[in-house]
Design a protein around this motif. Structure first.
Motif, PDB file in Angstrom:
ATOM      1  N   ALA A 400       0.831  -1.209   0.000  1.00 46.07           N
ATOM      2  CA  ALA A 400       0.000   0.000   0.000  1.00 46.07           C
ATOM      3  C   ALA A 400       0.860   1.253   0.000  1.00 46.07           C
ATOM      4  O   ALA A 400       0.539   2.250  -0.672  1.00 46.07           O
ATOM      5  CB  ALA A 400      -0.925  -0.025   1.213  1.00 46.07           C
ATOM      6  N   LEU A 401       1.947   1.214   0.761  1.00 46.32           N
ATOM      7  CA  LEU A 401       2.850   2.372   0.784  1.00 46.32           C
ATOM      8  C   LEU A 401       3.504   2.586  -0.575  1.00 46.32           C
ATOM      9  O   LEU A 401       3.695   3.729  -1.009  1.00 46.32           O
ATOM     10  CB  LEU A 401       3.923   2.168   1.854  1.00 46.32           C
ATOM     11  N   THR A 402       3.840   1.489  -1.267  1.00 46.08           N
ATOM     12  CA  THR A 402       4.417   1.611  -2.609  1.00 46.08           C
ATOM     13  C   THR A 402       3.438   2.282  -3.556  1.00 46.08           C
ATOM     14  O   THR A 402       3.810   3.162  -4.339  1.00 46.08           O
ATOM     15  CB  THR A 402       4.826   0.230  -3.139  1.00 46.08           C
ATOM     16  N   ASP A 403       2.173   1.876  -3.505  1.00 47.88           N
ATOM     17  CA  ASP A 403       1.156   2.498  -4.365  1.00 47.88           C
ATOM     18  C   ASP A 403       0.998   3.981  -4.040  1.00 47.88           C
ATOM     19  O   ASP A 403       0.908   4.826  -4.938  1.00 47.88           O
ATOM     20  CB  ASP A 403      -0.182   1.779  -4.200  1.00 47.88           C
ATOM     21  N   ALA A 404       0.959   4.308  -2.758  1.00 49.47           N
ATOM     22  CA  ALA A 404       0.804   5.712  -2.371  1.00 49.47           C
ATOM     23  C   ALA A 404       2.010   6.540  -2.802  1.00 49.47           C
ATOM     24  O   ALA A 404       1.879   7.678  -3.272  1.00 49.47           O
ATOM     25  CB  ALA A 404       0.603   5.810  -0.861  1.00 49.47           C
ATOM     26  N   LEU A 405       3.214   5.970  -2.653  1.00 54.13           N
ATOM     27  CA  LEU A 405       4.418   6.672  -3.064  1.00 54.13           C
ATOM     28  C   LEU A 405       4.440   6.878  -4.574  1.00 54.13           C
ATOM     29  O   LEU A 405       4.823   7.954  -5.064  1.00 54.13           O
ATOM     30  CB  LEU A 405       5.646   5.885  -2.611  1.00 54.13           C
ATOM     31  N   SER A 406       4.003   5.863  -5.325  1.00 53.00           N
ATOM     32  CA  SER A 406       3.959   5.978  -6.780  1.00 53.00           C
ATOM     33  C   SER A 406       3.010   7.089  -7.219  1.00 53.00           C
ATOM     34  O   SER A 406       3.332   7.887  -8.112  1.00 53.00           O
ATOM     35  CB  SER A 406       3.538   4.643  -7.401  1.00 53.00           C
ATOM     36  N   GLN A 407       1.852   7.184  -6.588  1.00 54.08           N
ATOM     37  CA  GLN A 407       0.892   8.229  -6.941  1.00 54.08           C
ATOM     38  C   GLN A 407       1.434   9.616  -6.601  1.00 54.08           C
ATOM     39  O   GLN A 407       1.265  10.575  -7.364  1.00 54.08           O
ATOM     40  CB  GLN A 407      -0.422   7.982  -6.219  1.00 54.08           C
ATOM     41  N   THR A 408       2.102   9.722  -5.462  1.00 53.66           N
ATOM     42  CA  THR A 408       2.672  11.016  -5.075  1.00 53.66           C
ATOM     43  C   THR A 408       3.757  11.450  -6.052  1.00 53.66           C
ATOM     44  O   THR A 408       3.828  12.625  -6.449  1.00 53.66           O
ATOM     45  CB  THR A 408       3.247  10.935  -3.659  1.00 53.66           C
ATOM     46  N   LEU A 409       4.608  10.512  -6.465  1.00 51.69           N
ATOM     47  CA  LEU A 409       5.669  10.848  -7.410  1.00 51.69           C
ATOM     48  C   LEU A 409       5.106  11.143  -8.794  1.00 51.69           C
ATOM     49  O   LEU A 409       5.633  12.000  -9.513  1.00 51.69           O
ATOM     50  CB  LEU A 409       6.687   9.713  -7.469  1.00 51.69           C
ATOM     51  N   ASP A 410       4.051  10.445  -9.190  1.00 53.10           N
ATOM     52  CA  ASP A 410       3.419  10.755 -10.476  1.00 53.10           C
ATOM     53  C   ASP A 410       2.956  12.206 -10.516  1.00 53.10           C
ATOM     54  O   ASP A 410       3.083  12.882 -11.542  1.00 53.10           O
ATOM     55  CB  ASP A 410       2.229   9.825 -10.729  1.00 53.10           C
TER      56      ASP A 410
END
Length: 800
Positions: A400-410
């Motif tokens: 879940a943290l990976t998904d959240a980090l990916s969205q923030t970086l996008d």
């Protein structure tokens, strides 16, 4: 007299704008001056008078070195025919102007070319009154035609008394420098009236008699004097009009750009999201620092000490802080000798903190003396703090943290390629498709990690990927970032606290990773292109608007199929009629046949694999139609540690010449070609050196020397030359391969970030000797902007 304080508070005067002459160099009208342009100034000048058209690309290579490439059209130079001439100039500022002495410069005009304009000169320039400067100089060659007197160098050697004519070969005319029976004296004046900013009035006495030009043309100079008026419209554009030699009217237009000068509005992109600082933890101290941490920052050393200090040593593993250890004779539990920290500071110089050891050698206490010491201690506290790590026991939380980090970086236009998140450490791989400066992508990633990841994650490992290659890993401590974010020296602090390493190969191996969850992927593009054909005597400038379509099918990291096809929309090259007269294999000189018959054509169709063998060693294999004229197989290895400013490369290719229609067929010619290369970032004025030695496409052996000045904003300006075992007469016109390289980043002139750039190679001639294969994905250009030197130069973008 103004008060001293008022004088010191005044703004420094703006830099003086230096005008250009009809040759495109800093000068008067037809004569030079001892002035040069601002450092890194790039200029294009077009001038005309009396049937002479000169187009000049000039560059202030270094603060004291100005150079230029010129393409001239001289009407009726030959009986019933024009001359299309190429030449190179250089001017070196020998001494600056002072209160009593003028600036002095040495110049070589047309030192590399046919020699039509060949001349050498010494020139001095002095401002004798506000806005009024005078120039005087001595010239040889073309600059000794009028106002001349006997060449004094002839008294030292008879060889200085004679001078040959133009060589017509494009060689460096070293043997002709400062030679000739005569030497001429030229002079001039320039006045910039204060009542109209941007206006300059000029007058000069010229020593160029234009003897060769008078033989077949109607140009007839009456007097050796020229007069002119120039107007500087703005910082980058100027115009001039001139009365030339009593018989002609001349005009000049110049455009000036400077990579160091911003062009247009900046920072219109959304700013970064503020970094979230974690909640405080228990005020625990590190066992290395003692149970008590106090602060004693004072104005100077204490008067005395009764703590019984013995040897005082600086620790070598404090991650950027200068930290002292001071043994004492105090018993365990004694009161901390706070005031004695100033004695230690006075003894060792400027230190950030000191740890006192008791009589048993155990830490008694630590005293902070500077902010860097405070940040060091805060980092130690975090390591022994009480942030909860139980969340890491559930793998779903990491996902879940990976998904959240990916969205923030996008949202920040940074691509998260992979993430490995543990209780106290997070490792991420990122691709930077947006920011011209890699530290800007690193900084945005660090902020996103601080805002998304749980408080217990202290260590950030950020690996930059370029073309799927892991290049450099940046290690950051979260506590130090939090402490530095509000500090005025945040840029310096974050750089000192960062640790750089050469990134490990993906998966620990050079073999491709076939991940069915991530691959295959497909991307495509459709864009216009404007290829140019330069310096053909029948038409010096041709252009053709083309449409280029291409795509990439990626089946694993670094492994993919690339294709590009082009179609002409204007047929701008159909009128090329000149054919090659080369006695070498025609590996480049038949380019016109490819331009005309290869429409539409396959520009590139290759299978490519880019990989890492070790943390410092990169590899590439490419197979297929590698470029417009050749296809085959190409292999390359590059050794370039991220922490080192130089690298070594080796490339080997076996290729065959493609058919002129640029489809799938090949001609009979094939060759093994390759080079060993040395790359060196000198760290001096952004200068980079590249030396390639090996075998070229025509089978000739030799080497290429390239000198490029790179700027932190992405600009690159340089030159190259190639010498091989092909004799100059067999090479043909030009004698050897040479040219200019120019890279202009679009972000320099746009109000938003982009990594797109315009790359140009300008060759005076296209011949077959010294020709090298053109491969789309050579390794060094991929990795050169993410080593320690480049990251340090751009680190000011970390917090943007």
């Amino acid at each position: 007299m103004a008060p001293a304080g008022a004088a010191l508070s005044q703004e420094p005067p703006p830099p003086r704008y230096e005008s250009r002459n009809l040759y495109g160099m800093t000068g008067l009208i037809d004569m030079p001056t001892a002035r040069v342009q601002p450092d890194a100034e790039l200029g294009f000048t077009s001038s005309y008078f009396g049937g002479f058209m000169r187009n000049t690309l000039s560059f202030q290579v270094l603060p004291r070195v100005e150079a230029a490439f010129r393409y001239s059209i001289i009407e009726d130079f030959f009986p019933a025919d024009d001359l299309f001439d190429r030449s190179f100039d250089i001017k070196i500022l020998l001494s600056d102007e002072s209160r009593y002495f003028p600036a002095v410069a040495l110049g070589l005009r047309d030192f590399l070319g046919t020699g039509i304009y060949s001349s050498e000169y010494f020139v001095a320039t002095k401002e004798v009154a506000p806005g009024l400067q005078v120039t005087g100089g001595l010239g040889w060659g073309r600059l000794s035609g009028t106002g001349n007197f006997e060449n004094p160098l002839g008294y030292f050697s008879n060889r200085f008394k004679t001078r040959g004519g133009s060589n017509g070969t494009g060689k460096v005319n070293v043997g002709e420098f400062f030679r000739g029976p005569d030497m001429g004296g030229f002079a001039g004046v320039e006045w910039r009236p204060s009542f109209l900013d941007g206006l300059a009035l000029k007058a000069e006495y010229s020593t160029d008699a234009y003897l060769r030009e008078q033989q077949n043309s109607s140009f007839d100079p009456k007097i050796p004097f020229n007069f002119g008026a120039e107007y500087r419209v703005n910082d980058w554009f100027s115009l001039g009009a001139y009365a030339m030699y009593g018989s002609e009217f001349g005009v000049r237009a110049s455009i000036g750009l400077n990579p160091t000068r911003l062009n247009g509005p900046r920072d219109l992109d959304p700013g970064p999201t503020p970094m979230t600082v974690r909640p405080p933890i228990d005020n625990a101290a590190s066992p290395e620092l003692g149970a008590v941490v106090v602060e004693r920052i004072g104005p100077g050393p204490a008067l005395g000490s009764d703590a019984g200090l013995e040897a005082t040593l600086l620790s070598g593993s404090t991650e950027g802080a200068r930290w002292a250890k001071a043994p004492t004779r105090l018993r365990p539990g004694a009161e901390c000798p706070v005031d004695d920290a100033l004695d230690v500071d006075a003894e060792l110089g400027v230190i950030d903190g000191v740890t006192f050891l008791d009589s048993s050698g155990a830490p008694l206490c630590s005293v902070l003396l500077r902010e860097t010491g405070r940040r060091y201690v805060e980092g130690k506290r975090v390591l022994v703090g009480s942030y909860d790590t139980s969340w890491a026991n559930d793998p779903a939380n990491a996902a879940a943290l990976t998904d959240a980090l990916s969205q923030t970086l996008d949202a920040d236009r940074v691509t998260l390629v992979s993430a490995d998140i543990e209780g106290t450490r997070a490792r991420v791989e990122i691709a930077n498709p947006t920011y011209n400066a890699a530290p800007q992508a690193i900084g945005r990633t660090a902020r996103a990690m601080a805002n998304v990841l749980p408080p217990s994650v202290e260590d950030f490992e950020i690996t930059l990927l370029e073309s799927d290659l892991p290049t450099t890993t940046i290690l950051l401590r979260r506590a130090r970032l939090e402490a530095a974010v509000e500090e005025p020296d945040a840029e310096r602090t974050s750089w000192v606290d960062a640790e750089l390493l050469s990134a490990e190969p993906s998966g620990g191996s050079f073999l491709p990773e076939f991940d069915p969850d991530a691959y295959p992927t497909f991307s495509w593009f459709l864009s216009p292109a404007l290829p140019l054909n330069l310096f053909d005597p029948d038409s010096p400038l041709r252009a053709d608007l083309q449409l280029v379509a291409g795509g990439e099918l990626k089946v694993a990291r670094g492994l993919g199929l690339n294709a590009a096809v082009s179609k002409s929309l204007l047929n701008g090259f159909d009128d090329i009629t000149r054919t090659s007269d080369s006695v070498l294999p025609r590996v480049r000189s038949d380019f016109a046949k490819y331009l005309k018959q290869g429409d539409p054509g396959i520009d590139r169709l290759t299978g490519d694999y880019l990989f890492k063998v070790t943390p410092e060693t990169y590899g590439r294999v490419s197979l297929g139609y590698l470029e417009r004229m050749f296809g085959g197989v190409s292999g390359e290895v590059l050794w370039k540690p991220s922490t080192q400013d130089w690298g070594l490369g080796l490339e080997v290719n076996y290729v065959a010449q493609r058919d002129f229609d640029m489809l799938f067929g090949f001609q009979d010619y094939d060759v093994v070609t390759g080079h060993a290369s040395v790359y060196w970032d000198t760290g001096w004025h952004g200068m980079e050196v590249q030396i390639d030695a090996g075998r070229y496409l025509a089978g000739d052996w030799g080497g290429t020397f390239t000198l490029t000045r790179r700027f932190a904003n992405g600009w690159e300006i340089g030159g190259f030359f190639t010498l091989t075992d092909v004799p100059f007469d067999e090479y043909g016109e030009g004698s050897f391969d040479k040219g200019i390289r120019l890279t202009i980043p679009f972000a320099w002139g746009l109000p938003y970030e982009t990594r797109s750039r315009l790359d140009m190679n300008i060759r005076p001639l296209t011949r077959d000797g010294g020709a090298r294969l053109s491969v789309a994905n050579r390794l060094y250009p991929i990795v050169q902007e993410v080593d320690r030197g480049d990251l340090r130069a751009d680190w000011g973008h970390f917090w943007r």
